[in-house]
Write a protein that holds these residues in place. Structure first.
Motif, PDB file in Angstrom:
ATOM      1  N   ILE A 138      48.880  36.200  43.172  1.00 22.61           N
ATOM      2  CA  ILE A 138      48.605  36.998  41.988  1.00 22.61           C
ATOM      3  C   ILE A 138      47.130  36.903  41.640  1.00 22.61           C
ATOM      4  O   ILE A 138      46.589  35.822  41.466  1.00 22.61           O
ATOM      5  CB  ILE A 138      49.461  36.511  40.803  1.00 22.61           C
ATOM      6  CG1 ILE A 138      50.928  36.780  41.127  1.00 22.61           C
ATOM      7  CG2 ILE A 138      49.056  37.209  39.520  1.00 22.61           C
ATOM      8  CD1 ILE A 138      51.868  36.284  40.091  1.00 22.61           C
ATOM      9  N   VAL A 147      54.845  41.325  39.924  1.00 21.06           N
ATOM     10  CA  VAL A 147      53.933  41.498  41.058  1.00 21.06           C
ATOM     11  C   VAL A 147      54.725  41.445  42.366  1.00 21.06           C
ATOM     12  O   VAL A 147      55.284  40.418  42.729  1.00 21.06           O
ATOM     13  CB  VAL A 147      52.844  40.410  41.048  1.00 21.06           C
ATOM     14  CG1 VAL A 147      51.792  40.699  42.104  1.00 21.06           C
ATOM     15  CG2 VAL A 147      52.205  40.326  39.683  1.00 21.06           C
ATOM     16  N   ASN A 184      48.671  47.022  44.674  1.00 19.70           N
ATOM     17  CA  ASN A 184      47.806  45.843  44.573  1.00 19.70           C
ATOM     18  C   ASN A 184      46.546  46.042  45.409  1.00 19.70           C
ATOM     19  O   ASN A 184      46.592  46.700  46.450  1.00 19.70           O
ATOM     20  CB  ASN A 184      48.523  44.595  45.089  1.00 19.70           C
ATOM     21  CG  ASN A 184      49.720  44.261  44.242  1.00 19.70           C
ATOM     22  OD1 ASN A 184      49.799  44.682  43.090  1.00 19.70           O
ATOM     23  ND2 ASN A 184      50.672  43.538  44.790  1.00 19.70           N
ATOM     24  N   THR A 213      52.469  46.427  42.006  1.00 21.94           N
ATOM     25  CA  THR A 213      52.849  45.721  40.773  1.00 21.94           C
ATOM     26  C   THR A 213      53.492  46.717  39.812  1.00 21.94           C
ATOM     27  O   THR A 213      52.995  47.835  39.658  1.00 21.94           O
ATOM     28  CB  THR A 213      51.602  45.108  40.117  1.00 21.94           C
ATOM     29  OG1 THR A 213      51.053  44.166  41.018  1.00 21.94           O
ATOM     30  CG2 THR A 213      51.960  44.390  38.823  1.00 21.94           C
ATOM     31  N   GLU A 271      42.641  41.101  38.473  1.00 25.06           N
ATOM     32  CA  GLU A 271      43.120  42.456  38.748  1.00 25.06           C
ATOM     33  C   GLU A 271      44.226  42.847  37.769  1.00 25.06           C
ATOM     34  O   GLU A 271      44.221  43.943  37.207  1.00 25.06           O
ATOM     35  CB  GLU A 271      43.652  42.499  40.186  1.00 25.06           C
ATOM     36  CG  GLU A 271      44.127  43.864  40.614  1.00 25.06           C
ATOM     37  CD  GLU A 271      44.878  43.817  41.950  1.00 25.06           C
ATOM     38  OE1 GLU A 271      44.724  42.820  42.690  1.00 25.06           O
ATOM     39  OE2 GLU A 271      45.622  44.753  42.219  1.00 25.06           O
ATOM     40  N   GLN A 272      45.161  41.899  37.550  1.00 22.64           N
ATOM     41  CA  GLN A 272      46.268  42.199  36.642  1.00 22.64           C
ATOM     42  C   GLN A 272      45.756  42.518  35.241  1.00 22.64           C
ATOM     43  O   GLN A 272      46.176  43.500  34.628  1.00 22.64           O
ATOM     44  CB  GLN A 272      47.238  41.003  36.553  1.00 22.64           C
ATOM     45  CG  GLN A 272      47.884  40.599  37.867  1.00 22.64           C
ATOM     46  CD  GLN A 272      48.524  41.781  38.554  1.00 22.64           C
ATOM     47  OE1 GLN A 272      49.007  42.701  37.907  1.00 22.64           O
ATOM     48  NE2 GLN A 272      48.518  41.773  39.866  1.00 22.64           N
ATOM     49  N   ASN A 275      43.955  45.918  35.174  1.00 23.61           N
ATOM     50  CA  ASN A 275      44.902  47.036  35.200  1.00 23.61           C
ATOM     51  C   ASN A 275      45.583  47.198  33.847  1.00 23.61           C
ATOM     52  O   ASN A 275      45.722  48.298  33.331  1.00 23.61           O
ATOM     53  CB  ASN A 275      45.964  46.817  36.275  1.00 23.61           C
ATOM     54  CG  ASN A 275      45.437  47.117  37.656  1.00 23.61           C
ATOM     55  OD1 ASN A 275      44.337  47.666  37.791  1.00 23.61           O
ATOM     56  ND2 ASN A 275      46.182  46.759  38.676  1.00 23.61           N
ATOM     57  N   THR A 323      53.191  44.564  47.624  1.00 23.99           N
ATOM     58  CA  THR A 323      52.122  45.553  47.740  1.00 23.99           C
ATOM     59  C   THR A 323      51.881  46.316  46.447  1.00 23.99           C
ATOM     60  O   THR A 323      50.856  46.960  46.302  1.00 23.99           O
ATOM     61  CB  THR A 323      52.436  46.600  48.836  1.00 23.99           C
ATOM     62  OG1 THR A 323      53.788  46.980  48.678  1.00 23.99           O
ATOM     63  CG2 THR A 323      52.213  46.057  50.213  1.00 23.99           C
TER      64      THR A 323
END
Ligand SMILES: Nc1ncnc2c1ncn2[C@@H]1O[C@H](COP(=O)(O)OP(=O)(O)OP(=O)(O)O)[C@@H](O)[C@H]1O
Length: 808
Positions: free
Chosen positions: A335, A365, A419, A370, A339-340, A343, A368
Motif C-alpha cells: 500500500i 487496495v 494503482n 483500489t 498515493e492513497q 487519490n 491492481t
C-alpha cells in the motif's frame, strides 16, 4: 527426430555412467576407512609398475585405482567431505537419465559450499591428530586453510568465521534460518508475521514508520494513534481527511487527534479502527481497508496429490507440484499511502467542486486497482456522482476509472482507481491458497484475485459454459492458460479431458505432450490439438454424439447427472458389460471463436449451441474465446447459452455491451484486468499470471509420467466428404443441422440442396445427406430431376409433430 533420440540416448548413457562411477567412489571411500592404513605405505612409495600387478597388496575393495582415488580426494583434498562429490555425481546421473528432476546448478553450488566448509571445519577440529592418523578428516585442504586462517585471525576468529559462514549457508538453503537465529537471540520472539514479509513497506513512501505494524499511518508526528494487532487480520484505518477548505494550513485530522488521543478502538476481532469523528460534512472520514491476502498453506510447494478416485487407472500419477510455478515476489509495497491519500484528496476535491459532499471514504487496495467506497452526505443524488465519472478520471489523470453507483448490497458508491504500481497475481499464490486447496468444486477454475484480495474461483461445472472475450493483447491467452492450469492441478487424467481448438496453431501447441493424459481427439486424427476448421466441425459433431451416448447411459442408470452416475459407477452399481463406463469431464476450449464462425458459420455455431444447451448434465463444458466481441460472432444464441462471461479490456462500450450486456469492460486497464459476470453483477478480478515457461514445466512434469496408451478417443463421425444415398440413411443419427434445415425448406417451400448448402455454409455432400434424411422423414418428396423437391411439411406445427415421432 533422430538427433533428439540420439541426444536423449547419449544423456541417458552419460547419466548411467555418472551413477555407476558415483557408486564406485562410494565403495572406494567407504573401504578407505578400513583399508587406508594398510594401503598407505604402498601408495606412498609405489614402485613403478607395482600397482599394475595382480598381487599389488592393495586391500581397498575398489582396487588400486579406488585406493588412489580415495587417498587423493580424502587425504590430499577435502577429507570426509569428499563424499559430497559422490552425492553430486549420483544426482547428476539421475538428472541426465531423467529419473528425477533435480536442479543441477543448485546441487552443484550446495555440494561445493558444504564440502569446502566441512573440510575446513574438520581440518580445524582434527588439526591436532593430523600427523598421527592415516586418515585426515578435513584433508590437506581443510588442514592448510584452517592453519592459515588461524595464523591470521587466531582460533577464536576462525570459529567465528565458521559460525558466520554456517549461518550464511543456512540462509542460502532456507530463509527460515534467519528466524532460527533471531529466536536464538530472543527465545520469546513470536512467530514470523507472514503478511508483513509479503508486503514490505518503504519508509520513503510512508510518512510514518510502518516496519513493525502492517498499516499504521500517522499523518502527523504529534499523533500517538498507534496500536498493535494480531497478524493476518484485516485492517481498517481511517486516515486524515482532506484539509479543510476554510483553513488549509491546519490539517483537521491533526487537531482532532490531539483532542481525542484515545479514539483508537478495537471494533471487532482482528479489525482495528483508528477513528476520528467527522466534525462536519466538510471533513469526511477516510479509511483504508486492506483485506488480508488469502491464507497460504504453511508448508507450501508440496504436491497437491490427493486421491480422487479409488480406481485410478494411473495410480502412480503425481499432480504437478507448485515449485513449477514462478512466485513473482515483487518488492513494491502493498500500500502506497502517499498515493492513497493523494487519490482520496483529489476525489473529494472533484466532488466538492461539483457541490457534492461526502461523509466518509474508505479504500480497499487490490492487486491492481483500489476501490474507494464513498458514503455521500444526506440528500446527494447518486446519479450526479455517476455523471462525474469522466471528471474524476481526468482529475486523477488515470485510465480505467470505473464508477459503481451504488455498490450492490451497500449504501455506498464505489470508484475504482488503478494503482500506480500494480502487482502481478502469481498463479502459484492462487493455487497455493487455502481456498483453492480446500475447494470442493467439481471443476475449480482459479481466475485470480478480486479487488479485496480474495482468491476468485469459479466452478466450471456450475458455470457451465464460459465466454471469454477481450481485445488483442489484454490477457485472454494468459487467462485461458490459467483456467487450464488450475484444472490440471486439481483433476486427475482419468477425471478430465480437454478438447482444444486452436485455429492460431501456436497458442495451445504447448499442451500437445499431455495428449495421452488429458486430451481427447477423433480416432483418425494425428494431433489432439485441432487447428483445421473441417476437423473442428467433425469434433463438435463427435462431441454431440458423445453427449447423446452419455445421456443414454444416464437414462439407463437412472441418474440425473454425471456426478450421480460416476458415484454409482464407483460403487459398482453399474455393470460395465452393459456399456457403462466412468465418465471423465470434457472441457472444450475454443480459441479464436470469431475466426471459426467467419469461416464455417452455422456449421460450428449449431453444434456449439446444442452442446451448450444440453451437455452440462453429462459433464461436457465449453469455453469459447474471441478477440472480436461483435454481435455477428457473439450472437444472441451464443449469449443465451454461455451464462458465464469473462471480459478483458475491449475497445468500445459497444463491445462491452456485446459481452456483458452492460458497459464497463472498455474502462479496464488491460494486462489481465477483467470483469467476470455470472448472474447480475460483474466482479472485477485481476487474472492470475501464468507464463509460457511455467506451462511448459507443468506439461513437461505431466508428460514424463506414465499416461494412457492413447488420447481419449471421441466417437467416430461420418466424414462430411463421404457420399450417401437415401437407402443407407441412418435416422438414428440425424445431422445436427437437420431440424434447422427442415425449417429453412418449410419457410421457403422449396426442397433445394444448394439452398441448405448456401444458408449453412456446408459442403454439398453433407447438404445432400441432410436432404436424404429429410426425405426419409417425409418432410420433402423424392428427387425430381433438376427441379427442386416438393416440400411435404406445411408448417412448424407439422414439423414439430414429425420431430416428436422421430425422437420416439
Ligand atoms: N494476468 C496478467 N498479469 C500480468 N500481466 C498480464 C496478465 N495477462 C496478460 N498480461 C500481459 O499482457 C500480455 C498479453 O497477454 P495475452 O497474450 O494473454 O493477450 P491476448 O489477449 O491473448 O492477446 P492475443 O489475442 O494477441 O493472443 C502478456 O504477455 C503479459 O505481459
Amino acid at each position: 527426430m533422430l538427433t533428439a533420440i540420439k541426444g536423449e540416448t547419449i544423456h541417458f548413457i552419460l547419466g548411467l555412467l555418472c551413477v555407476i562411477f558415483g557408486v564406485y567412489m562410494l565403495l572406494a571411500f567407504s573401504s578407505f576407512f578400513f583399508t587406508g592404513g594398510n594401503d598407505q605405505s604402498i601408495l606412498a612409495h609405489p614402485d613403478p609398475g607395482e600397482l599394475l600387478e595382480t598381487q599389488n597388496g592393495i586391500q581397498n575393495y575398489a582396487g588400486a585405482r579406488g585406493a588412489q582415488l580415495s587417498q587423493f580426494l580424502i587425504n590430499d583434498c577435502f577429507g570426509i567431505s569428499a563424499y559430497f562429490i559422490v552425492v553430486f555425481l549420483i544426482v547428476c546421473g539421475m538428472r541426465l537419465m531423467k529419473a528425477y528432476r533435480f536442479t543441477i546448478w543448485k546441487w552443484f553450488v550446495s555440494c561445493s559450499i558444504l564440502m569446502v566448509w566441512l573440510s575446513v571445519t574438520l581440518g580445524f577440529a582434527f588439526g591436532g591428530t593430523f600427523q598421527d592418523s592415516f586418515l585426515y578428516p578435513g584433508g590437506l585442504h581443510g588442514y592448510n586453510v584452517s592453519q592459515w586462517i588461524c595464523s591470521q585471525i587466531g582460533a577464536p576468529g576462525l570459529i567465528l568465521v565458521l559460525l558466520v559462514t554456517l549461518v550464511l549457508i543456512g540462509i542460502f538453503f532456507t530463509r527460515e534460518t534467519m528466524q532460527v537465529v533471531r529466536k536464538a537471540f530472543h527465545p520469546a520472539l513470536p512467530k514470523r508475521n507472514k503478511r508483513k514479509e509479503a508486503f514490505p513497506t518503504e519508509a520513503a513512501q510512508q510518512p510514518a514508520d510502518t516496519e513493525n505494524t502492517a498499516l499504521h499511518y500517522t499523518p502527523d508526528n504529534t499523533s500517538d494513534a498507534t496500536g498493535t494487532k494480531e497478524d493476518e487480520q484485516p485492517v481498517e484505518i481511517e486516515l486524515d481527511p482532506i484539509e479543510s477548505q476554510a483553513d488549509n494550513t491546519t490539517p483537521a485530522y491533526a487537531t482532532e487527534m490531539r483532542k481525542q488521543p484515545d479514539e483508537t478502538v478495537i471494533a471487532e476481532a482482528g479489525t482495528i479502527h483508528q477513528k476520528t469523528q467527522a466534525k462536519t460534512t466538510e471533513e469526511p472520514t477516510f479509511e483504508i481497508e486492506e483485506t488480508p491476502e488469502e491464507e497460504e498453506q504453511e508448508d507450501e510447494r508440496g504436491s497437491l496429490d490427493q486421491p480422487y478416485n479409488p480406481r485410478l487407472d494411473l495410480e502412480h500419477y503425481h499432480f504437478p507440484t507448485l515449485d513449477l510455478l514462478n512466485s513473482y515476489n515483487d518488492n513494491t509495497p502493498a500500500i502506497d499511502m502517499q498515493e492513497q491519500n493523494a487519490n482520496k484528496d483529489r476525489i473529494i476535491q472533484v466532488l466538492r467542486s461539483f457541490g457534492i459532499e461526502i461523509s466518509s471514504i474508505k479504500a480497499s487496495v487490490g492487486p491492481t486497482v483500489t476501490l474507494y467506497e464513498i458514503t455521500p452526505a444526506e440528500g446527494v443524488r447518486i446519479n450526479r456522482i455517476r455523471n462525474l465519472e469522466d471528471d474524476i478520471a481526468l482529475s486523477l489523470s488515470a485510465l480505467g476509472i470505473r464508477i459503481i453507483a451504488p455498490i450492490p448490497g451497500k449504501g455506498t458508491i464505489g470508484i475504482e482507481v488503478p494503482n500506480a504500481n500494480p502487482r502481478i497475481v502469481s498463479m502459484s499464490s492462487i493455487l497455493n491458497s487455502k481456498k483453492f486447496q480446500d475447494t470442493t468444486f467439481e471443476l475449480p477454475v482459479a481466475l485470480g484475485k478480486t479487488i479485496t484480495n480474495d482468491v476468485f474461483i469459479v466452478d466450471l461445472a456450475k458455470a457451465p459454459h464460459m465466454l471469454v472475450a477481450g481485445a488483442t493483447g489484454q490477457g485472454k491467452s494468459v487467462g485461458l492458460n490459467a483456467i487450464v492450469t488450475s484444472l490440471l492441478y486439481k483433476k486427475h487424467p482419468s477425471e478430465l479431458k480437454f478438447v482444444i481448438v486452436d485455429p492460431k496453431k501456436v497458442e495451445f501447441a504447448i499442451y500437445a505432450p499431455i495428449e495421452k493424459h488429458y486430451l481427447a481427439k477423433l480416432p483418425d486424427s494425428d494431433s489432439a490439438i485441432i487447428t483445421d476448421v473441417t476437423k473442428v466441425v467433425q469434433t463438435l459433431n463427435s462431441l454431440c454424439i458423445e453427449m447423446d451416448t452419455r445421456y443414454d447411459l444416464l437414462q439407463k442408470a437412472g441418474c440425473r447427472n454425471i456426478k450421480e452416475y460416476n458415484a454409482k459407477f464407483i460403487n459398482r452399481q453399474l455393470n460395465p458389460e452393459n456399456g457403462h463406463r466412468f465418465m471423465p469431464y470434457i472441457v472444450i476450449i475454443i480459441d479464436e471463436f470469431g475466426d471459426l464462425i467467419m469461416t464455417a458459420g452455422k456449421e460450428i455455431e449449431l453444434p456449439i449451441c446444442r452442446i451448450a444447451q444440453l451437455a452440462r448434465a453429462v459433464g461436457i463444458h465449453a469455453i469459447i474465446a474471441t478477440q472480436r466481441p461483435t454481435t455477428n460472432i457473439i450472437t444472441g444464441t451464443i449469449k443465451a447459452n454461455f451464462p458465464a462471461r469473462v471480459a478483458f479490456r475491449v475497445a468500445s462500450m459497444m463491445d462491452s455491451r456485446t459481452i456483458l450486456d452492460r458497459p464497463g469492460a472498455q474502462q479496464l486497464i488491460g494486462k489481465g484486468d477483467m470483469l467476470y459476470l455470472q448472474g447480475n453483477d460483474p466482479v472485477r478480478v485481476q487474472c492470475a499470471f501464468v507464463d509460457t515457461p511455467e506451462v511448459e514445466r507443468i506439461v513437461d512434469f505431466i508428460s514424463h509420467q506414465q499416461g494412457y496408451p492413447t488420447a481419449f478417443m471421441l466417437p467416430e463421425v461420418e466424414d462430411d466428404t463421404e457420399g450417401g444415398s437415401s437407402a443407407d440413411v441412418d435416422m438414428n443419427r440425424l445431422d445436427p443441422l437437420f431440424e434447422e434445415a427442415a425449417r429453412l425448406l418449410i419457410y421457403h417451400q422449396q426442397g433445394s440442396t444448394s439452398l441448405i448448402q448456401r444458408k449453412f455454409s456446408i459442403g454439398y455432400n453433407r447438404a445432400g445427406r441432410i436432404m436424404d434424411q429429410l426425405e426419409r422423414a417425409g418432410i420433402v418428396g423424392p428427387a425430381n430431376g433438376s427441379k427442386a423437391r416438393e416440400v411435404l411439411c406445411m408448417d412448424e406445427n407439422d414439423l414439430a409433430m414429425r420431430m416428436n415421432n422421430l425422437k420416439n
